[in-house]
Write an enzyme that holds these catalytic residues in place. Sequence first.
Site, PDB file in Angstrom:
ATOM      1  N   ASN A  45       0.838  -1.188   0.000  1.00 27.69           N
ATOM      2  CA  ASN A  45       0.000   0.000   0.000  1.00 27.69           C
ATOM      3  C   ASN A  45       0.881   1.249   0.000  1.00 27.69           C
ATOM      4  OD1 ASN A  45       0.609  -0.741   2.785  1.00 27.69           O
ATOM      5  ND2 ASN A  45      -0.913   0.743   3.469  1.00 27.69           N
ATOM      6  N   GLU A  47       0.255   5.216   0.809  1.00 26.43           N
ATOM      7  CA  GLU A  47      -0.674   6.247   1.279  1.00 26.43           C
ATOM      8  C   GLU A  47      -0.313   7.612   0.706  1.00 26.43           C
ATOM      9  OE1 GLU A  47      -1.964   4.294   5.553  1.00 26.43           O
ATOM     10  OE2 GLU A  47      -0.697   6.079   5.571  1.00 26.43           O
ATOM     11  N   CYS A  56      -3.991   0.535  -2.715  1.00 25.26           N
ATOM     12  CA  CYS A  56      -3.938  -0.700  -1.936  1.00 25.26           C
ATOM     13  C   CYS A  56      -2.886  -1.649  -2.500  1.00 25.26           C
ATOM     14  CB  CYS A  56      -5.298  -1.393  -1.954  1.00 25.26           C
ATOM     15  SG  CYS A  56      -6.613  -0.444  -1.187  1.00 25.26           S
ATOM     16  N   GLU A  58      -3.112  -4.869  -2.949  1.00 20.55           N
ATOM     17  CA  GLU A  58      -3.683  -5.840  -3.883  1.00 20.55           C
ATOM     18  C   GLU A  58      -3.781  -5.251  -5.288  1.00 20.55           C
ATOM     19  OE1 GLU A  58      -4.709  -4.805  -0.910  1.00 20.55           O
ATOM     20  OE2 GLU A  58      -6.128  -6.194  -0.031  1.00 20.55           O
ATOM     21  N   CYS A  93     -10.132  -4.777   0.768  1.00 20.76           N
ATOM     22  CA  CYS A  93     -11.270  -3.852   0.769  1.00 20.76           C
ATOM     23  C   CYS A  93     -12.213  -4.215  -0.387  1.00 20.76           C
ATOM     24  CB  CYS A  93     -10.788  -2.411   0.661  1.00 20.76           C
ATOM     25  SG  CYS A  93     -10.186  -1.939  -0.983  1.00 20.76           S
ATOM     26  N   CYS A  96     -10.774  -3.618  -3.902  1.00 19.10           N
ATOM     27  CA  CYS A  96      -9.810  -4.640  -4.330  1.00 19.10           C
ATOM     28  C   CYS A  96     -10.512  -5.945  -4.686  1.00 19.10           C
ATOM     29  CB  CYS A  96      -8.761  -4.863  -3.249  1.00 19.10           C
ATOM     30  SG  CYS A  96      -7.603  -3.488  -3.118  1.00 19.10           S
TER      31      CYS A  96
END
Length: 132
Positions: A45, A47, A56, A58, A93, A96
């Site tokens: 990830n 940010e 993310c 994934e 999430c 994803c």
Amino acid sequence: MTNFDQNALFRAACAAREHAYAPYSGFRVGAALLCADGRIFTGCNVENAAYPLCTCAERTALCAAVAQGARQFAAIAIAGGRDEDCAQPCMPCGGCRQNLAEFCGPDFPVILSDGIHTLGQLLPGVFRLRQD
């Protein structure tokens, strides 16, 4: 490819997690995506101060794989959390899950620290624009 070393794939996700950039949440995530041809693409990830711009792990792995021509996937492992080990289960999430569903069917294995889940279990109401 149906046989794979789920522990090795999870370890690759844990290793990818080390590269995460998470100065705001402290929640670092790594992912390892196994392609049907045996290649593994990892992601972490990333940010951003403008939270909607965060990426993310994934999706990072998925985009890296697609950018290299991969379209068929065998499994993904996800490791995340604020602690130093990879023991906390880290569910993908909703975004994803939907991104994975673009390429993977309901039986696609999602490996977390608590075991294997299927994409169909995690996203039972997948959105599709076309039928394959």
